[in-house]
Design a protein around this motif. Structure first.
Motif, PDB file in Angstrom:
ATOM      1  N   ALA A  14      45.375  40.405  36.984  1.00  0.00           N
ATOM      2  CA  ALA A  14      44.162  39.999  37.709  1.00  0.00           C
ATOM      3  C   ALA A  14      44.298  40.293  39.198  1.00  0.00           C
ATOM      4  O   ALA A  14      43.905  39.493  40.056  1.00  0.00           O
ATOM      5  CB  ALA A  14      43.888  38.518  37.486  1.00  0.00           C
ATOM      6  N   LEU A  50      36.600  33.206  42.914  1.00  0.00           N
ATOM      7  CA  LEU A  50      37.285  33.591  41.680  1.00  0.00           C
ATOM      8  C   LEU A  50      37.288  35.105  41.528  1.00  0.00           C
ATOM      9  O   LEU A  50      36.431  35.800  42.085  1.00  0.00           O
ATOM     10  CB  LEU A  50      36.584  32.986  40.449  1.00  0.00           C
ATOM     11  N   SER A  87      38.004  37.750  37.995  1.00  0.00           N
ATOM     12  CA  SER A  87      38.318  37.782  36.566  1.00  0.00           C
ATOM     13  C   SER A  87      38.452  39.220  36.078  1.00  0.00           C
ATOM     14  O   SER A  87      37.706  40.107  36.523  1.00  0.00           O
ATOM     15  CB  SER A  87      37.221  37.076  35.757  1.00  0.00           C
ATOM     16  N   THR A  98      41.772  34.875  34.966  1.00  0.00           N
ATOM     17  CA  THR A  98      41.042  34.516  36.180  1.00  0.00           C
ATOM     18  C   THR A  98      41.992  33.878  37.171  1.00  0.00           C
ATOM     19  O   THR A  98      42.823  33.035  36.804  1.00  0.00           O
ATOM     20  CB  THR A  98      39.892  33.544  35.867  1.00  0.00           C
ATOM     21  N   GLU A 158      32.995  32.748  33.048  1.00  0.00           N
ATOM     22  CA  GLU A 158      33.992  32.048  33.844  1.00  0.00           C
ATOM     23  C   GLU A 158      33.864  30.532  33.650  1.00  0.00           C
ATOM     24  O   GLU A 158      33.513  29.775  34.556  1.00  0.00           O
ATOM     25  CB  GLU A 158      33.847  32.436  35.329  1.00  0.00           C
TER      26      GLU A 158
END
Length: 876
Positions: free
Chosen positions: A372, A425, A427, A440, A504
């Motif tokens: 990620a 965030l 992802s 994530t 998410e």
């Protein structure tokens, strides 16, 4: 191969996509560079040297001098006429040369801050100057990049681009790689194309370059534009206004002197005209504009050498008034070298070196950290590409022999939701053992709220309030140590499909990885220096409030009694509440772009001049809003550099403080140079007025005053502009930008010092006039005024006495003085020049001694006054 080939042929674009893994070879690059030229826009029709030269004669004060030359010719004073025109032409040549130098300097500054592009060349990812991009290149775009050429999108990962520079629409445009014929749709609807000059605001993409330079959509606009002249700075506008008003006053006084000479003293018309001409020449500060330009140019060059690149000249003036610096933390106050520290997984808090990959949870945490993220690190060369936070994650993998590139090749990225500051965030979608898995990473508070389970060595367990509380406690412990903490989680999908923001949620929480970006040692001293100079430093960061406060305390920004505020808390404050608490808040954490603008606005409401630093796309609005926007030259995005008025080549907070000192120094030097020039001119005005009122012969010929103003005065004025920054500059409070440069204090000094020089000049005139020799009297007055003004250059170097300033600290002032003395000696003793400047043939060494003694007297008096004032301050 034409630009149309790439843009209009989807099949060829698909073929290019298949070879996009390698990019162009060196031979292909050389061939296309020869075919298409550098990736630069034509700057339109530039002014010719002749046009620039002709424009030097447009100034009203120059026109007055031309009129004076004509009057001098009518009075059969051929020598003065020739010299006036010669000096005007010389001044025009100097102005032209200065203009051409400024253009060249501007081009070099543009080159220093020009965009770069990440491209594939010969199978490797390299970063090159935008001018080296050629059609056929494979460009890799990320959020924050400026698009440097037109291109077709080959691979798209949620790319959104701001095309306002082309379309005027500020809203971002979502892009796709679907083939669309560019000639069949409007510019704003070409979703599979990106265009030069636009800004990537979200996501990333792989792009095939289809057009460069003038063959881009931006190039079409550039072809229709003429060169735009640079706006004058407030200081230049102020001086232009002063010159215009001065010209009107000069013309009025000249008319008055002309009338007085005829009707009161009974002089002839030509003699009266010569008085008026002499007064006009004495009053006009011919070198003022060019001196100010030269001092500003020297100031910007000095700042550039100290890693502060000034994009906007008015920033030099504004820097001296900065009273608040709102600084980003990462890379500016800190080293921007994130290193992994402690790790929390499976209920244990470990040092990063103590990870055990046999533990399923710890192994999955490392896997999520590497997949990620986009950063790469080359251990052999010591270079890394990517966000410093992600580089730290890669470094953690390297500690256990895990190569990020090979690891990512084993688990290719099948989808992505790029990071942005609103969601906090990022992802990515991968196939993990046949299961579509979304990893994530992001802010712990956001991920905890979206997690339903917690991963342990026994498997997934429910994320209870107690477990959330335990994880939050660990996070707080790490944050109190000044560590930045990233949280990691995963969720599984039923099948591979495009990711949406709805994916998410319902996460399984894996663990935490902490890292530290230590403060720059020089930043601690810089913050202290800024505080001493009356400048408040405010930290604005996306980190957690506790982490930010810990770093701010180490830097000396956060003191006992200060407050730290999060973006959420800021949202709950009204503007009135914020104004009340503003002076106490030293740290703003977890802030959005809107918060940054609001903070700048709040300080500006208090009448403060605000400098704002930043490096990201989300910093650009605040950089634009601030009085001095400062972008990072190394880590800064092109968006932030475009919005800023100053760029830090070394991304160092200490450089901002140096720039503030230099800004104060430049302004002080300009003010001192103006004092020097105008006090000397005032002396000439007093002398001519006195002679006119007393019925004496004209004390100076126009050629004398032009010699002083344009030759012997220019050198000391430039030397004053080279005066080094004094240590005491940081002991002063920031300058009020509303205070005019010609304030009462300065005008008082100009008048008083000018009167003092005028008195000794007229004494010299009377010494020469004793036998009724008007030519000797004029020679004595001219020589005394010239030398007195040369000595006066030392007085105007600063407010302190020359004994405290010391001659050795500015060698240019000594060189300027001796150069002026040599020029004066040539005029007084070289036969051809003596005739040209109407020097008396009976001028003797005795007269020279009298002139030197009188010329030195004003400087002695001024230095004694400064010494007495200095002793008074020392006692205080």
């Amino acid at each position: 191969m034409s630009e149309a080939y790439y843009r209009k042929t989807p099949q060829q674009a698909l073929e290019a996509q298949q070879s996009a893994s390698t990019g162009l070879t060196d031979q292909e690059v050389a061939s296309r560079r020869q075919q298409f030229g550098p990736n630069k826009l034509s700057e339109g029709k530039k002014k010719s040297t002749l046009q620039v030269f002709a424009e030097q004669f447009k100034d009203l004060l120059v026109i007055i001098l031309i009129i004076a030359a004509v009057i001098s010719a009518l009075s059969e004073n051929v020598e003065s006429t020739i010299v006036i025109f010669a000096v005007l032409i010389l001044n025009a040549i100097l102005g032209t040369v200065q203009y051409l130098k400024a253009e060249k300097s501007l081009e070099s500054l543009k080159a220093m801050s020009s965009p770069t592009a990440k491209v594939l060349r010969g199978g490797a990812r390299v970063e090159i100057p935008s001018a080296d991009v050629v059609p056929g290149d494979i460009v890799l775009l990320e959020a924050g990049d400026m698009v440097v050429a037109d291109g077709r999108i080959l691979e798209n990962f949620s790319l959104k681009v701001n095309e306002s520079s082309l379309t005027g629409e500020s809203e971002g445009v979502d892009k796709t790689e679907e083939a669309i014929d560019a000639d069949q749709v409007a510019l704003g609807d070409q979703k599979n194309m990106v265009f030069s000059g636009s800004l990537v605001t979200y996501g990333r993409a792989t792009v095939l370059v289809t057009g460069t330079g003038m063959n881009t959509e931006l190039g079409k606009i550039a072809a229709l534009m003429n060169q735009t002249q640079q706006r004058k700075t407030p200081l230049q506008q102020s001086l232009d206004d002063f010159s215009a008003k001065l010209a009107i006053v000069i013309m009025a006084i000249c008319a008055l002197v002309f009338a007085l000479s005829i009707f009161r003293t009974g002089m002839g018309v030509l003699d009266s005209l010569m008085f008026a001409v002499a007064l006009a020449v004495a009053a006009i500060p011919e070198a003022l504009s060019s001196i100010v330009t030269i001092v500003l140019a020297m100031g910007t060059q000095k700042m550039a050498k100290q890693n502060a690149i000034i994009k906007d000249l008015k920033a030099v003036e504004s820097l001296g008034s900065v009273s608040v610096i709102c600084s980003d933390k990462t890379g500016t106050l800190t080293q921007n070298k994130m290193t992994p520290q402690k790790v929390y997984a499976d209920g244990s808090l470990l040092e990063g070196d103590d990870l055990e990959l046999v533990n399923d949870v710890q192994r999955l945490l490392l896997k999520a950290a590497l997949l990620a993220s986009d950063a790469t690190n080359n251990e052999e060369t010591g270079t890394s590409i990517g966000d410093p936070t992600e580089v730290a994650l890669v470094m953690l993998g390297e500690k256990f022999g895990v190569n990020e590139e090979s690891y990512r090749a084993q688990h290719p990225r099948l989808g992505e939701l790029a990071f942005d500051s609103d969601r906090k965030l990022m992802s990515t979608l991968h196939d993990i053992d046949g299961v579509p898995t979304v990893f994530t990473k992001g802010a712990i508070d956001v991920l905890l709220d979206r997690s339903k389970w917690l991963l342990t060595r026994e498997g997934k367990v429910e994320m209870t309030p107690q477990r959330k509380e335990e994880i939050a406690r660990v996070n707080m412990e790490l944050s109190m140590e000044g560590l930045r903490v990233l949280a990691f989680a995963y969720t599984e999908l039923e099948a591979v499909r495009p990711l949406t923001l709805e994916d998410e949620k319902d996460f399984t929480f894996i663990g935490l990885i902490s890292m530290i970006d230590p403060p720059r040692p020089e930043a601690v001293q810089a913050v202290a220096d800024a505080k001493r100079g009356g400048i408040r430093t405010i930290m604005i960061t996306g980190d957690h409030k506790v982490t930010a406060s810990a770093i701010a305390r180490q830097l000396g920004i956060f003191q006992d009694g200060d407050q730290a505020v999060s973006g959420l808390e800021l949202d709950q404050m009204s503007d009135a509440d914020l104004d009340v608490r503003l002076d106490k808040i030293s740290v703003y954490a977890r802030v959005s772009p809107e918060h940054k603008i609001r903070i700048v606005n709040a300080w500006q409401r208090k009448g403060k001049i605000v400098s704002m630093t930043g490096d990201g796309v989300n910093d650009a609005p605040a950089l634009k809003k601030a009085d001095i926007g400062v972008a990072m030259g190394i880590t800064g995005t092109e968006v932030s550099k475009d919005a800023a008025s100053m760029i830090l080549a070394d991304d160092n907070f200490a450089t901002i403080v140096k720039a503030v000192v230099n800004g104060r120094s430049v302004y002080a030097n300009i003010k001192n140079a103006i004092q020097f020039l105008l006090s000397g001119n005032t002396a000439g005005i007093f002398c001519v007025l006195y002679a006119s009122l007393m019925g004496l012969p004209v004390p100076f010929q126009p050629v004398h005053l032009l010699f002083i103003n344009l030759l012997t005065d220019s050198l000391p004025a430039i030397a004053i502009g080279m005066e080094p920054a004094r240590k005491g500059l940081l002991d002063q409070k920031p300058r009020d930008p509303k205070t005019p440069i010609l304030d009462r204090t300065l005008l008082g000094r100009i008048g008083g010092q000018g009167l003092l020089i005028a008195i000794v000049t007229m004494i010299a005139f009377y010494l020469g006039w004793q036998g009724g020799d008007a030519v000797l009297a004029s020679t004595m007055a001219f020589s005394t005024l010239t030398l007195a003004r040369l000595f006066h250059g030392f007085n105007c170097r600063g407010a302190e006495s020359i004994f405290r300033l010391k001659l050795s600290t500015n060698p240019a002032s000594i060189a300027a003085f001796f150069a002026g003395v040599v020029l004066l000696a040539l005029v007084l003793f070289v036969p051809g020049l003596k005739d040209l400047f109407l020097v008396s043939p009976v001028f003797t060494l005795a007269n020279l001694g009298e002139m030197v003694g009188l010329a030195l007297l004003p400087t002695v008096v001024i230095q004694i006054v400064k010494l007495i004032a200095g002793f008074g301050k020392a006692k205080d």
